[in-house]
Design an enzyme around this catalytic site. Structure first.
Site, mmCIF file in Angstrom:
data_model
loop_
_atom_site.group_PDB
_atom_site.id
_atom_site.type_symbol
_atom_site.label_atom_id
_atom_site.label_comp_id
_atom_site.label_asym_id
_atom_site.label_seq_id
_atom_site.Cartn_x
_atom_site.Cartn_y
_atom_site.Cartn_z
ATOM 1 N N ARG A 190 0.874 -1.168 0.000
ATOM 2 C CA ARG A 190 0.000 0.000 0.000
ATOM 3 C C ARG A 190 0.917 1.226 0.000
ATOM 4 O O ARG A 190 2.130 1.104 0.063
ATOM 5 C CB ARG A 190 -1.021 0.006 1.135
ATOM 6 C CG ARG A 190 -0.708 -0.733 2.377
ATOM 7 C CD ARG A 190 0.474 -0.165 3.130
ATOM 8 N NE ARG A 190 0.325 1.275 3.342
ATOM 9 C CZ ARG A 190 1.300 2.126 3.582
ATOM 10 N NH1 ARG A 190 2.565 1.699 3.624
ATOM 11 N NH2 ARG A 190 1.099 3.394 3.775
ATOM 12 N N ARG A 195 -7.436 0.048 -6.638
ATOM 13 C CA ARG A 195 -7.652 1.119 -5.657
ATOM 14 C C ARG A 195 -7.790 2.440 -6.429
ATOM 15 O O ARG A 195 -6.929 2.766 -7.257
ATOM 16 C CB ARG A 195 -6.491 1.174 -4.646
ATOM 17 C CG ARG A 195 -6.382 -0.119 -3.826
ATOM 18 C CD ARG A 195 -5.497 0.061 -2.609
ATOM 19 N NE ARG A 195 -6.115 0.902 -1.609
ATOM 20 C CZ ARG A 195 -5.468 1.388 -0.551
ATOM 21 N NH1 ARG A 195 -4.187 1.122 -0.366
ATOM 22 N NH2 ARG A 195 -6.085 2.143 0.338
ATOM 23 N N GLN A 221 -1.473 2.041 9.991
ATOM 24 C CA GLN A 221 -0.213 2.149 9.242
ATOM 25 C C GLN A 221 0.860 2.883 10.059
ATOM 26 O O GLN A 221 2.048 2.624 9.913
ATOM 27 C CB GLN A 221 -0.431 2.909 7.926
ATOM 28 C CG GLN A 221 -1.228 2.154 6.883
ATOM 29 C CD GLN A 221 -2.697 2.510 6.928
ATOM 30 O OE1 GLN A 221 -3.225 2.832 7.982
ATOM 31 N NE2 GLN A 221 -3.365 2.456 5.793
ATOM 32 N N ASP A 279 -1.693 10.816 -1.661
ATOM 33 C CA ASP A 279 -2.132 9.809 -2.632
ATOM 34 C C ASP A 279 -2.462 10.439 -3.969
ATOM 35 O O ASP A 279 -2.390 9.787 -5.018
ATOM 36 C CB ASP A 279 -3.334 9.042 -2.090
ATOM 37 C CG ASP A 279 -2.868 8.101 -1.002
ATOM 38 O OD1 ASP A 279 -2.707 8.563 0.140
ATOM 39 O OD2 ASP A 279 -2.595 6.927 -1.315
ATOM 40 N N ASN A 339 -5.023 12.366 1.122
ATOM 41 C CA ASN A 339 -4.117 11.477 1.854
ATOM 42 C C ASN A 339 -4.955 10.667 2.850
ATOM 43 O O ASN A 339 -6.173 10.834 2.930
ATOM 44 C CB ASN A 339 -3.017 12.282 2.555
ATOM 45 C CG ASN A 339 -1.888 11.401 3.049
ATOM 46 O OD1 ASN A 339 -1.362 10.558 2.290
ATOM 47 N ND2 ASN A 339 -1.499 11.533 4.302
HETATM 48 O O1 MRU Z 1 -4.363 3.127 2.357
HETATM 49 P P1 MRU Z 1 -2.879 3.327 2.187
HETATM 50 O O2 MRU Z 1 -2.071 2.709 3.268
HETATM 51 O O3 MRU Z 1 -2.432 2.934 0.804
HETATM 52 O O4 MRU Z 1 -2.700 4.878 2.292
HETATM 53 C C1 MRU Z 1 -1.397 5.398 2.212
HETATM 54 C C2 MRU Z 1 -1.333 6.834 2.445
HETATM 55 O O5 MRU Z 1 -2.330 7.519 2.597
HETATM 56 C C3 MRU Z 1 0.032 7.450 2.391
HETATM 57 O O6 MRU Z 1 0.117 8.498 3.300
HETATM 58 C C4 MRU Z 1 0.247 7.982 0.985
HETATM 59 O O7 MRU Z 1 0.031 6.976 0.040
HETATM 60 C C5 MRU Z 1 1.573 8.534 0.811
HETATM 61 S S1 MRU Z 1 2.712 7.226 0.554
HETATM 62 C C6 MRU Z 1 4.252 7.760 0.283
#
Ligand code: MRU
Length: 353
Positions: A49, A92, A202, A243, A253
């Site tokens: 992710r 996604r 995370q 994101d 994000n």
């Molecule tokens: O749902 P996720 O874990 O994929 O979300 C990740 C995030 O929101 C991160 O902060 C974002 O992708 C930046 S990654 C360098």
């Protein structure tokens, strides 16, 4: 605590290799994914992710599709690659790096297939070379943006971050944690506060794990503690990843980022976003146009594998939120520090492509 070398994603002749992020920090286990369907499901189920890591994985997945295609001519290969790209694109919706990487792979296929004497094998080789280049460029971009952010990180900064925008969310080094790593390596004596980041944790599971592995001081807080610590003067700056960044500088994000940005504004704390230019989406004018993924019930309704609410009660699970550009003090990319007005500064960064 330093440990053995680890990596987020890689290519092998047997398949796309991913560190299984669902079971960190308890277990460090690598999965080798032999089919495009396996790769797509790994993205959907959060084996991997983080926006840049998703893009890199998808690129490797397309290269894998070429490797296992079995097509006897370029038309057959093209059909297989289109199906692979379509499947990966459905995994996604929010992280734009996914679509950026798939677009690059489509371009490279077209270029390679139009070469005189092109074969199924030569197109496959070109796709693998491109996937590897995307992976290498991502690490380079993270290192460059970390260096570019150094003037924003004073000596001894106490840095709050949200989610995991680290080496685990990229091909290596990280975006927000790239800023942290660069400042740490420059001897700035920084410390990190990591929001645990409900519901998928995370921050607690991944950010804490990778900073601990690199001996960078990190303390985990639950998401609802950030305001209290800001008010007590215990946070000097915030840095998060992204994101998708809209053309006007609105930033999608991980859910909870917007709340942190509002708190930072209230307490006069700079709120920075760190992302490679592949996260900037010039075709999306503002945050309202960014698709926000809604994920399943279980990540909210369960905690540590146990239900935490009555079974009949519904949940909401938007996985991302949008922070308006007005709350963002600067966006740092591999091309430097962009400030408001972002419509101009981000367009200028993209022109440097
Ligand atoms: O749902 P996720 O874990 O994929 O979300 C990740 C995030 O929101 C991160 O902060 C974002 O992708 C930046 S990654 C360098």
């Amino acid at each position: 605590m330093s440990g053995d070398a680890w990596f987020t994603l890689d290519w092998s002749d047997e398949g796309v290799v991913l560190l299984d992020q669902r079971i960190l920090p308890e277990e460090e286990k690598y999965l080798t994914l032999a089919t495009v369907e396996d790769v797509a499901q790994a993205i959907e189920t959060m084996v991997v992710r983080g926006a840049p890591a998703i893009g890199c994985t998808a690129a490797l997945g397309v290269a894998r599709a070429a490797r296992v295609s079995g097509a006897s001519d370029l038309a057959g290969l093209h059909a297989d690659l289109e199906a692979a790209r379509a499947r990966l694109a459905r995994t996604r919706p929010t992280a734009v790096n996914l679509f950026w990487a798939l677009g690059r792979m489509a371009e490279v296929e077209a270029e390679a297939a139009s070469e005189p004497g092109a074969t199924v094998a030569s197109v496959g080789e070109a796709l693998l070379a491109e996937a590897r280049a995307i992976v290498a460029a991502d690490v380079e971009a993270c290192r460059a943006l970390g260096a570019a952010a150094l003037p924003l990180v004073p000596e001894g900064s106490r840095i709050l971050t949200h989610c995991n925008a680290g080496a685990l969310a990229t091909a290596g080094y990280g975006t927000a944690l790239g800023v942290v790593r660069a400042a740490h390596d420059a001897g700035r004596g920084i410390t990190v506060l990591a929001d645990e980041t409900r519901p998928f944790l995370q921050g607690a599971r991944l950010t804490a794990w990778e900073l601990d592995r690199d001996d960078i001081p990190v303390t985990v807080i639950t998401d609802n503690m950030a305001g209290h610590l800001m008010r007590k003067g215990e946070i000097d700056l915030v840095v998060v990843g992204a994101d998708r960044i809209a053309a006007n500088g609105d930033v999608a994000n991980k859910i909870g980022t917007y709340s942190v940005a509002v708190l930072a504004r209230e307490h006069d704390i700079p709120f920075y976003v760190a992302a490679p230019t592949s996260t900037i989406d010039a075709d999306t004018p503002d945050g309202d146009a960014i698709p926000i993924e809604e994920r399943g019930r279980e990540e909210v309704a369960d905690f540590g594998g146990r239900p935490v609410l009555p079974s009949g009660v519904p949940v909401r699970h938007p996985a991302f939120d949008v922070t308006p550009a007005a709350l963002v003090a600067a966006i740092v990319t591999e091309r430097g520090v962009a400030r408001a007005p972002y419509t101009e500064s981000l367009a200028e960064q993209l022109r440097g492509a």
